[in-house]
Motif scaffolding. Structure first.
Motif, PDB file in Angstrom:
ATOM      1  N   GLU A   7      45.743  31.920  24.117  1.00  0.00           N
ATOM      2  CA  GLU A   7      44.947  32.630  25.119  1.00  0.00           C
ATOM      3  C   GLU A   7      45.804  33.048  26.318  1.00  0.00           C
ATOM      4  O   GLU A   7      45.620  34.129  26.883  1.00  0.00           O
ATOM      5  N   THR A   8      46.727  32.184  26.713  1.00  0.00           N
ATOM      6  CA  THR A   8      47.626  32.526  27.816  1.00  0.00           C
ATOM      7  C   THR A   8      48.479  33.728  27.445  1.00  0.00           C
ATOM      8  O   THR A   8      48.667  34.656  28.255  1.00  0.00           O
ATOM      9  N   ARG A   9      48.983  33.711  26.221  1.00  0.00           N
ATOM     10  CA  ARG A   9      49.805  34.835  25.762  1.00  0.00           C
ATOM     11  C   ARG A   9      48.975  36.122  25.701  1.00  0.00           C
ATOM     12  O   ARG A   9      49.440  37.188  26.111  1.00  0.00           O
ATOM     13  N   ARG A  10      47.740  36.001  25.229  1.00  0.00           N
ATOM     14  CA  ARG A  10      46.878  37.175  25.149  1.00  0.00           C
ATOM     15  C   ARG A  10      46.596  37.736  26.549  1.00  0.00           C
ATOM     16  O   ARG A  10      46.596  38.957  26.748  1.00  0.00           O
ATOM     17  N   LEU A  11      46.376  36.856  27.498  1.00  0.00           N
ATOM     18  CA  LEU A  11      46.100  37.295  28.869  1.00  0.00           C
ATOM     19  C   LEU A  11      47.305  38.004  29.471  1.00  0.00           C
ATOM     20  O   LEU A  11      47.172  39.084  30.069  1.00  0.00           O
ATOM     21  N   VAL A  12      48.469  37.403  29.328  1.00  0.00           N
ATOM     22  CA  VAL A  12      49.675  37.947  29.960  1.00  0.00           C
ATOM     23  C   VAL A  12      50.126  39.243  29.297  1.00  0.00           C
ATOM     24  O   VAL A  12      50.615  40.158  29.969  1.00  0.00           O
ATOM     25  N   LEU A 127      40.139  40.617  44.218  1.00  0.00           N
ATOM     26  CA  LEU A 127      39.709  41.778  43.434  1.00  0.00           C
ATOM     27  C   LEU A 127      40.415  41.809  42.088  1.00  0.00           C
ATOM     28  O   LEU A 127      39.796  42.068  41.050  1.00  0.00           O
ATOM     29  N   VAL A 128      41.715  41.532  42.099  1.00  0.00           N
ATOM     30  CA  VAL A 128      42.483  41.494  40.857  1.00  0.00           C
ATOM     31  C   VAL A 128      41.914  40.434  39.912  1.00  0.00           C
ATOM     32  O   VAL A 128      41.714  40.674  38.713  1.00  0.00           O
ATOM     33  N   ALA A 129      41.670  39.248  40.438  1.00  0.00           N
ATOM     34  CA  ALA A 129      41.163  38.155  39.613  1.00  0.00           C
ATOM     35  C   ALA A 129      39.796  38.496  39.020  1.00  0.00           C
ATOM     36  O   ALA A 129      39.529  38.220  37.841  1.00  0.00           O
ATOM     37  N   PHE A 130      38.924  39.094  39.824  1.00  0.00           N
ATOM     38  CA  PHE A 130      37.585  39.429  39.340  1.00  0.00           C
ATOM     39  C   PHE A 130      37.651  40.442  38.202  1.00  0.00           C
ATOM     40  O   PHE A 130      37.026  40.254  37.149  1.00  0.00           O
ATOM     41  N   VAL A 131      38.402  41.512  38.413  1.00  0.00           N
ATOM     42  CA  VAL A 131      38.448  42.580  37.407  1.00  0.00           C
ATOM     43  C   VAL A 131      39.179  42.117  36.149  1.00  0.00           C
ATOM     44  O   VAL A 131      38.730  42.368  35.017  1.00  0.00           O
ATOM     45  N   ILE A 132      40.300  41.418  36.301  1.00  0.00           N
ATOM     46  CA  ILE A 132      41.036  40.934  35.127  1.00  0.00           C
ATOM     47  C   ILE A 132      40.203  39.902  34.376  1.00  0.00           C
ATOM     48  O   ILE A 132      40.158  39.900  33.136  1.00  0.00           O
ATOM     49  N   GLY A 133      39.533  38.999  35.119  1.00  0.00           N
ATOM     50  CA  GLY A 133      38.693  38.006  34.455  1.00  0.00           C
ATOM     51  C   GLY A 133      37.572  38.650  33.668  1.00  0.00           C
ATOM     52  O   GLY A 133      37.268  38.243  32.531  1.00  0.00           O
ATOM     53  N   ALA A 134      36.937  39.666  34.251  1.00  0.00           N
ATOM     54  CA  ALA A 134      35.853  40.358  33.557  1.00  0.00           C
ATOM     55  C   ALA A 134      36.375  41.110  32.334  1.00  0.00           C
ATOM     56  O   ALA A 134      35.780  41.066  31.249  1.00  0.00           O
ATOM     57  N   SER A 135      37.495  41.798  32.497  1.00  0.00           N
ATOM     58  CA  SER A 135      38.051  42.576  31.391  1.00  0.00           C
ATOM     59  C   SER A 135      38.565  41.673  30.269  1.00  0.00           C
ATOM     60  O   SER A 135      38.440  41.995  29.086  1.00  0.00           O
ATOM     61  N   TYR A 136      39.131  40.550  30.654  1.00  0.00           N
ATOM     62  CA  TYR A 136      39.741  39.624  29.693  1.00  0.00           C
ATOM     63  C   TYR A 136      38.730  39.143  28.665  1.00  0.00           C
ATOM     64  O   TYR A 136      38.957  39.218  27.453  1.00  0.00           O
ATOM     65  N   VAL A 137      37.572  38.664  29.125  1.00  0.00           N
ATOM     66  CA  VAL A 137      36.572  38.163  28.180  1.00  0.00           C
ATOM     67  C   VAL A 137      35.650  39.281  27.717  1.00  0.00           C
ATOM     68  O   VAL A 137      35.162  39.266  26.582  1.00  0.00           O
ATOM     69  N   GLY A 222      37.839  35.142  40.156  1.00  0.00           N
ATOM     70  CA  GLY A 222      38.167  35.224  38.739  1.00  0.00           C
ATOM     71  C   GLY A 222      37.097  34.568  37.868  1.00  0.00           C
ATOM     72  O   GLY A 222      36.705  35.120  36.832  1.00  0.00           O
ATOM     73  N   ALA A 223      36.613  33.391  38.282  1.00  0.00           N
ATOM     74  CA  ALA A 223      35.580  32.700  37.516  1.00  0.00           C
ATOM     75  C   ALA A 223      34.278  33.488  37.491  1.00  0.00           C
ATOM     76  O   ALA A 223      33.589  33.537  36.456  1.00  0.00           O
ATOM     77  N   LEU A 224      33.935  34.128  38.608  1.00  0.00           N
ATOM     78  CA  LEU A 224      32.712  34.928  38.652  1.00  0.00           C
ATOM     79  C   LEU A 224      32.815  36.152  37.736  1.00  0.00           C
ATOM     80  O   LEU A 224      31.872  36.474  37.008  1.00  0.00           O
ATOM     81  N   GLY A 225      33.947  36.848  37.794  1.00  0.00           N
ATOM     82  CA  GLY A 225      34.123  37.990  36.910  1.00  0.00           C
ATOM     83  C   GLY A 225      34.060  37.580  35.452  1.00  0.00           C
ATOM     84  O   GLY A 225      33.408  38.242  34.628  1.00  0.00           O
ATOM     85  N   PHE A 226      34.709  36.477  35.116  1.00  0.00           N
ATOM     86  CA  PHE A 226      34.712  35.951  33.752  1.00  0.00           C
ATOM     87  C   PHE A 226      33.298  35.573  33.328  1.00  0.00           C
ATOM     88  O   PHE A 226      32.845  35.926  32.230  1.00  0.00           O
ATOM     89  N   GLY A 227      32.588  34.838  34.189  1.00  0.00           N
ATOM     90  CA  GLY A 227      31.254  34.367  33.833  1.00  0.00           C
ATOM     91  C   GLY A 227      30.256  35.501  33.667  1.00  0.00           C
ATOM     92  O   GLY A 227      29.459  35.506  32.720  1.00  0.00           O
ATOM     93  N   LEU A 228      30.287  36.478  34.569  1.00  0.00           N
ATOM     94  CA  LEU A 228      29.351  37.596  34.475  1.00  0.00           C
ATOM     95  C   LEU A 228      29.607  38.438  33.218  1.00  0.00           C
ATOM     96  O   LEU A 228      28.667  38.862  32.538  1.00  0.00           O
ATOM     97  N   ALA A 229      30.880  38.701  32.929  1.00  0.00           N
ATOM     98  CA  ALA A 229      31.202  39.491  31.738  1.00  0.00           C
ATOM     99  C   ALA A 229      30.826  38.738  30.470  1.00  0.00           C
ATOM    100  O   ALA A 229      30.396  39.339  29.478  1.00  0.00           O
TER     101      ALA A 229
END
Length: 335
Positions: A7-12, A127-137, A222-229
């Protein structure tokens, strides 16, 4: 390979992660360059020039006042006399009204100004964390990658929590590196284009704690973006909620509260809670309930949002959103 490493590799390795992070770093670099170019070191020559400007403006003000007084005396007995004070009583300007410090060029004071720069960094990285977290999941859900992954690792909560852990660890590493570079850059700016006086060990400790709160804010975003997505199973879910909260709720509710003269409307607006978290407190004042003291000054009622209150609010929101995402992951059909 372990699930966490995968998952770390996929994210990076995601192109979106790289491009969005680079874009954010370019924005921060532009801020630093702007601060560098708009400030300068104050030395004896700048002090002398500011003093000269203050003295020149003081003399011009005195001359203008004397000219007005002379004109007033010359028009006495005519209709124009009504345009001037009775008996031509003009108060001469005081030299203290022209402080040379007001004529100084802008200079970057590390102790006074760096807190605003930390808040700027926190806002951009959040902002970066929110958008990346949402896009990631969100991309995993919309592309069917989540369903394929669960065929290989059919433990739903472990898969989702591992993805979230990879995101939070990655954002922690990014924030620490950027914060260290940010501090070094602005220390250099203060050395060359400002002052570093007053930076005691206590001030540095306070700065470090502020940067720690910035890290927490980034992780919350980041957690909020991830959770909402994850709840909506699409990146657009998180982005839509964010736009709705900012545009509809914040601006709409803010306007309604202002029209209704609600006491302490800032309590209902998220930005002020974030400011309280970053700066340790935010004091709201209700000027509609002024208590005039013996000097005639207004003493409005106040209400202070502390960083503890703001931190508790952030924790509650994260627990609700991420908890709901975990619950739906466990209960809902994957297909």
């Amino acid at each position: 390979m372990s699930l966490y490493k995968a998952e770390t590799r996929r994210l990076v390795k995601r192109r979106f992660t790289k491009l969005f992070t680079i874009g954010a770093l370019l924005i921060l670099a532009a801020v630093a360059v702007g601060v560098f170019l708009t400030n300068e070191k104050v030395g004896p020559s700048q002090i002398a020039e500011a003093t000269a400007h203050a003295q020149a403006d003081y003399k011009q003000a005195v001359e203008r006042t004397e000219q007005e007084k002379t004109t007033c005396e010359s028009v006495q007995g005519t209709a124009r006399a009504a345009d001037y004070p009775p008996n031509c009583e003009f108060a001469l300007p005081a030299e203290s009204d022209f402080n040379p410090e007001w004529y100084m060029p802008p200079t970057f004071d590390l102790k006074e100004n760096f807190g605003d720069m930390v808040t700027t960094m926190a806002a951009v990285l959040a902002l970066v964390a929110f958008v990346i977290g949402a896009s990631y999941v969100g991309a995993e859900w919309s592309s069917g990658g989540m369903m394929n992954l669960l065929l290989w690792r059919p433990r739903r909560l472990q898969v989702l929590s591992t993805k979230l852990s990879a995101l939070l660890v990655g954002m922690t590493a990014l924030t620490i590196v950027v914060a260290a570079a940010w501090t070094a850059i602005f220390y250099g700016i203060a050395k060359t284009r400002g002052v570093t006086t007053g930076m005691t060990s206590g001030v540095w400790q306070s700065t470090a704690l502020m940067e720690l709160r910035a890290l927490v804010l980034v992780l919350v975003a980041g957690a909020l973006g991830f959770g909402l997505a994850s709840l909506g199973r699409h990146t657009a879910m998180a982005l839509g909620v964010a736009i709705g909260v900012i545009v509809v709720f914040q601006f709409g509710v803010g306007a309604v509260l202002s029209i209704a003269n609600v006491k302490f409307p800032e309590l209902y607006l998220a930005p002020f809670w974030i400011v309280a978290w970053m700066t340790k407190k935010y004091t709201s004042e209700d000027y509609n309930s002024c208590n005039f003291d013996v000097t005639g000054g207004c003493q409005p009622e106040t209400l202070t949002i502390t960083w503890q209150m703001a931190g508790s609010a952030l924790a509650i929101v994260v627990v609700l959103v991420v908890g709901a995402a975990m619950w739906t992951m466990r209960k809902r059909d994957i297909t």
